[in-house]
Motif scaffolding. Structure first.
Motif, PDB file in Angstrom:
ATOM      1  N   GLY A 241       6.724   5.953   1.958  1.00 57.30           N
ATOM      2  CA  GLY A 241       5.328   6.199   2.299  1.00 57.30           C
ATOM      3  C   GLY A 241       5.111   6.850   3.649  1.00 57.30           C
ATOM      4  O   GLY A 241       3.981   6.920   4.142  1.00 57.30           O
ATOM      5  N   ASP A 242       6.174   7.338   4.287  1.00 60.74           N
ATOM      6  CA  ASP A 242       6.071   8.016   5.583  1.00 60.74           C
ATOM      7  C   ASP A 242       7.166   9.075   5.585  1.00 60.74           C
ATOM      8  O   ASP A 242       8.307   8.811   5.956  1.00 60.74           O
TER       9      ASP A 242
ATOM     10  N   ASP B 119       4.004   4.693  14.008  1.00 62.06           N
ATOM     11  CA  ASP B 119       3.084   5.315  13.063  1.00 62.06           C
ATOM     12  C   ASP B 119       2.752   4.392  11.898  1.00 62.06           C
ATOM     13  O   ASP B 119       1.580   4.200  11.549  1.00 62.06           O
ATOM     14  N   SER B 120       3.775   3.840  11.264  1.00 61.38           N
ATOM     15  CA  SER B 120       3.576   3.027  10.065  1.00 61.38           C
ATOM     16  C   SER B 120       3.739   1.542  10.303  1.00 61.38           C
ATOM     17  O   SER B 120       3.369   0.724   9.458  1.00 61.38           O
ATOM     18  N   THR B 121       4.315   1.184  11.433  1.00 58.13           N
ATOM     19  CA  THR B 121       4.491  -0.217  11.803  1.00 58.13           C
ATOM     20  C   THR B 121       4.700  -0.268  13.315  1.00 58.13           C
ATOM     21  O   THR B 121       5.002   0.763  13.936  1.00 58.13           O
ATOM     22  N   THR B 122       4.529  -1.425  13.908  1.00 59.53           N
ATOM     23  CA  THR B 122       4.686  -1.547  15.359  1.00 59.53           C
ATOM     24  C   THR B 122       5.399  -2.847  15.689  1.00 59.53           C
ATOM     25  O   THR B 122       5.537  -3.742  14.848  1.00 59.53           O
ATOM     26  N   TRP B 123       5.833  -2.953  16.953  1.00 62.54           N
ATOM     27  CA  TRP B 123       6.465  -4.183  17.417  1.00 62.54           C
ATOM     28  C   TRP B 123       5.466  -5.342  17.437  1.00 62.54           C
ATOM     29  O   TRP B 123       5.802  -6.468  17.075  1.00 62.54           O
TER      30      TRP B 123
ATOM     31  N   GLU C 200       4.217  -4.603   4.396  1.00 68.60           N
ATOM     32  CA  GLU C 200       4.367  -3.793   3.181  1.00 68.60           C
ATOM     33  C   GLU C 200       5.232  -2.569   3.444  1.00 68.60           C
ATOM     34  O   GLU C 200       6.155  -2.258   2.671  1.00 68.60           O
ATOM     35  N   PHE C 201       4.944  -1.855   4.539  1.00 65.93           N
ATOM     36  CA  PHE C 201       5.739  -0.666   4.845  1.00 65.93           C
ATOM     37  C   PHE C 201       7.196  -1.040   5.123  1.00 65.93           C
ATOM     38  O   PHE C 201       8.126  -0.393   4.618  1.00 65.93           O
ATOM     39  N   GLU C 202       7.394  -2.069   5.916  1.00 71.89           N
ATOM     40  CA  GLU C 202       8.763  -2.436   6.269  1.00 71.89           C
ATOM     41  C   GLU C 202       9.553  -2.910   5.051  1.00 71.89           C
ATOM     42  O   GLU C 202      10.763  -2.703   4.973  1.00 71.89           O
ATOM     43  N   SER C 203       8.884  -3.515   4.101  1.00 73.73           N
ATOM     44  CA  SER C 203       9.571  -3.916   2.871  1.00 73.73           C
ATOM     45  C   SER C 203      10.073  -2.691   2.112  1.00 73.73           C
ATOM     46  O   SER C 203      11.205  -2.665   1.609  1.00 73.73           O
TER      47      SER C 203
END
Length: 797
Positions: free
Chosen positions: A538-539, A574-578, A584-587
């Motif tokens: 998705g990125d 962009d799609s996730t952060t600390w 969902e994205f990290e999965s």
């Protein structure tokens, strides 16, 4: 000044101490190394794997070998006729464990009355006379987790402890009387009131510009030189210091003018200030030049178009602006509080001044985001950089033009480098606190906005996204690199050169393989589309970076791959952060990584690309290594990289090194009766180990150390013929380096054919392969490079 011919960097830690490094000295001497180079060794946080979080600058860390370990390493090095270079950290101290740092503990105990209040860079007024410590969790009831110990005079918060000031109660009521305020970790971005290293709240800035602070924080370092233990220093992050030039002058005094390098990131075209008393940088500028010789400019258009992203200049402006508005906003607000009263109609806290103060914050953030280099060094250097930042900021924000212009005046020195004030009078005291602190802050914004954000977003060809490099500079032509190297010989012959460090985003061999994609851009575009279809995340831009990393480092463990992509995605932001991971994205991202190992279709695609790029990538790696080892400068070999090393960003690039293997393979080189490019079993180079790379490294290092007379100049060597664009050669004054570039393109035109190297007549010995070749005024490259893509020639008759 004693200078090294070469260095070898060890990461000193509890699992590899100074005693362990001492045991490796015979191996390094046989390898051809001149000086041993070690990471910080002063006492740091317990369990620290890097040593940049020093808690006691007056002692060598016992867990790293202590004073006895340093003595043992020094004795071993000097007995072998070698030197010792040590990394030091003057900009900050580790404060994660407050009780481990006596300076910080005393400050927390006594506040502004502490002797060490002057040592740390704290805005007491902004904290209401307290140091704000961003340690609390997110619950509104976090203070209820505090435990008070009157007998020990401590406050405990889980595994953290803080002191109780004399005469205060060990209670909730007494907490309000302390010289510190415990606040949520989320408040650091906006309300932190002490200078830190980048965005790391557990590394507090130290004011080494104060004479007694310098003296006490450098007393152990001074002892090293007084007693002849150490020969040179590497200075970490000089851009964080208030006065880098003054600091280097003091350092020169206590070291007797010893060899000193600075970890300074130079942007393209930028020069190290001439007034600095140092031999040069730690080599990131050299890395950027070397890498781009092996990138095919013909691949630029396809790679640029295949995954659309912002233009790099626009992206870095925006990422720096996001850092100034977010992670480092507390630093920007501190600058705004220092703006002269005539530019501000009130204060941050006054009801009528809110918009005025916020417009100052806005304008300062814009200037920082527009700064073209890491920092200026006014009053000596950098006025032009500041002027360009002001103009760029006005273009970006015409609505702030008036306040930006007014800030320009406030950020300039009161006097120029010649001691003249801008109104013609001679005055003392060149810089205001605002102007000084702005210079310290701009480097922080650049590092976090570019290295730690944009480098993970701009994914066109990720071998270019390296510390000290500009990814928008796609490649370098041989003529231009010759000019750069000739200038390096004349201007900075003792500056370090490097290809891998503890801070590089990808190791040299990983980058060398990724660069091959520029020779087959259409193939890569098709493969990426297939990977995205089989394992979408998705990125697309991040997917490009992720798959390039896996291909560059392949084969690697599943654990290493997962750890890398999680860090890279969160740094990109962009799609996730600390701070707010997108589950969902990290999965999806981790599922894609798993597919690389579990899905036959995905794994086959990766292995097909690796197989197609491996020989060319190895050629790039060997060529880049020989270039770096023999070009003007002092080459460093990062631990373990004398064999193939396909690491990714830290902590992956700080993994333990198998030195027993390296010692055995080096013995094979010296003892085997077979060709020097075969191992003791008579087999050609094992691609998993990089035996040939070890041969190349040893040959170059030994020649440079044992025959310095062959490395006293720099002249380009002419290459003529059909494949002239695929070779690069230079003569250092008797040692001639010959390397291959763009190897897939060389194959496509049928190899070297009639291509020749123009050298004077005579017999030349290749120090790598051991074979000799005859020149009648030219050498056939098909003969010189018949077995390897590199040669190191020395005239023997």
């Amino acid at each position: 000044m004693k200078t090294p011919a070469s260095t070898y960097r060890f990461q000193i830690r509890e699992s590899f101490t100074l005693f362990d490094a001492a045991k490796m000295v015979p191996y390094l001497q046989k390898l051809g190394i001149d000086w041993v180079y070690v990471s910080p060794i002063l006492t740091a946080e317990a369990g620290s794997d890097h040593g940049y979080d020093v808690t006691d600058p007056t002692t060598v860390d016992p867990s790293r070998g202590g004073e006895a370990g340093l003595a043992a390493l020094s004795q071993a090095v000097h007995a072998a006729g070698m030197g010792l270079l040590v990394d030091i950290v003057p900009n900050h101290m580790g404060v994660a464990t407050a009780s481990a740092n006596t300076w910080w503990w005393d400050l927390l105990t006594h506040g502004q009355e502490s002797r060490y209040a002057e040592a740390f860079d704290i805005d007491w007024a902004a904290g209401g006379g307290k140091v704000r410590l961003p340690v609390l969790g997110d619950s509104p009831d976090e203070l209820e987790a505090l435990e008070y110990d009157d007998a020990a005079r401590l406050v405990r918060y889980y595994d953290k402890t803080f002191p109780l000031a004399p005469g205060t109660e060990a209670s909730t009521a007494g907490l309000a009387e302390q010289h510190y305020e415990l606040v949520s970790w989320r408040e650091a971005d906006a309300t932190l009131n002490y200078r830190r290293f980048f965005g790391v709240t557990t590394l507090a800035g130290v004011r080494v510009e104060v004479p007694w602070v310098f003296d006490e924080s450098h007393q152990e370092i001074k002892r090293w030189f007084d007693e002849g233990l150490v020969d040179g220093l590497r200075v970490d992050h000089p851009d964080g210091l208030a006065d880098p030039r003054g600091y280097l002058e003091r350092l020169s005094e206590i070291t007797g003018g010893a060899y000193v390098l600075v970890e300074k990131i130079l942007e393209p075209g930028e020069q190290l200030p001439e007034s600095w008393e140092c031999a040069g940088t730690t080599g990131y500028d050299a890395l950027a030049d070397v890498d781009r010789l092996f990138v095919d400019p013909a691949g630029r258009e396809i790679l640029t178009d295949m995954v659309p992203v912002e233009r790099y200049a626009e992206m870095t402006h925006d990422t720096k602006r996001a850092i100034a508005d977010g992670l480092l906003n507390s630093e920007v607000r501190r600058l705004a509080r220092l703006v002269p009263a005539d530019l501000l109609s009130g204060s941050e806290d006054s009801a009528s001044a809110g918009p005025d103060f916020e417009s100052l914050v806005d304008a300062l953030a814009e200037i920082l985001a527009s700064f073209p280099v890491y920092r200026s060094y006014l009053p000596d250097d950098g006025a032009a950089h500041l002027e360009l930042a002001i103009l760029s900021a006005r273009v970006h924000r015409p609505d702030l033009a008036e306040v930006i212009t007014a800030l320009h005046e406030a950020l300039l020195p009161a006097v120029g480098a010649d001691g003249e004030s801008r109104d013609g009078a001679v005055v003392d005291g060149a810089m205001s606190e605002l102007a000084l602190r702005f210079q310290q802050t701009s480097g922080m914004v650049m590092a976090k906005g570019v290295e730690d954000t944009a480098f993970y977003r701009y994914t066109r060809l990720t071998s270019l996204n390296e510390v000290g490099a500009d990814p928008s500079v796609f490649s370098v032509e041989p003529f231009d690199l010759h000019l750069k190297l000739a200038k390096r010989h004349l201007q900075s012959p003792h500056s370090m050169t490097t290809l891998s460090t503890h801070d590089t985003k990808r190791s040299e061999d990983t980058r060398a393989r990724i660069s091959v994609l520029a020779e087959v851009p259409a193939n890569w575009a098709g493969t990426l589309a297939q990977l995205e279809a089989l394992a979408p995340i998705g990125d697309t831009a991040f997917a490009d970076l992720m798959w390039q990393a896996l291909i560059g480092a392949w084969p690697l463990s599943r654990e290493r791959a997962h750890a890398y992509v999680e860090k890279a995605a969160r740094e990109a932001g962009d799609s996730t952060t600390w701070t707010d991971p997108d589950v969902e994205f990290e999965s999806k991202m981790h599922a894609a990584v798993d597919a690389a190992f579990d899905s036959e279709d995905v794994k086959n695609l990766i292995e097909r690309v690796v197989a197609g790029a491996q020989r060319a990538g190895d050629s790039n790696a060997l060529s880049a290594k020989l270039l770096q080892l023999t070009m003007p400068g002092v080459p460093d070999v990062y631990q373990g990289t004398e064999l193939w090393d396909r690491s990714l960003v830290d902590p992956d690039n700080r993994r333990p090194v198998d030195f027993e293997l390296r010692q055995r393979l080096l013995a094979d080189i010296d003892n085997s009766a077979t060709s020097s490019t075969e191992n003791s079993d008579g087999e050609s180079d094992d691609s998993e180990l990089g035996f040939t790379k070890l041969v190349v490294v040893a040959a170059a290092l030994r020649l440079k150390r044992d025959h310095p007379d062959l490395f006293t100049g720099y002249e380009a060597v002419t290459v003529e013929g059909t494949a002239k664009d695929h070779a690069f050669a230079f003569d250092r004054g008797g040692a001639i380096t010959v390397i291959t570039r763009l190897p897939l393109g060389l194959d496509r035109i049928g190899g070297w054919q009639d291509t020749t190297l123009k050298v004077e007549a005579g017999t030349y010995r290749d120090e790598i392969s051991g074979k000799s070749v005859e020149s009648d005024g030219s050498l056939q490259l098909s003969e010189v490079l018949s077995t390897l893509p590199v040669a190191l020639l020395r005239k023997v008759s």
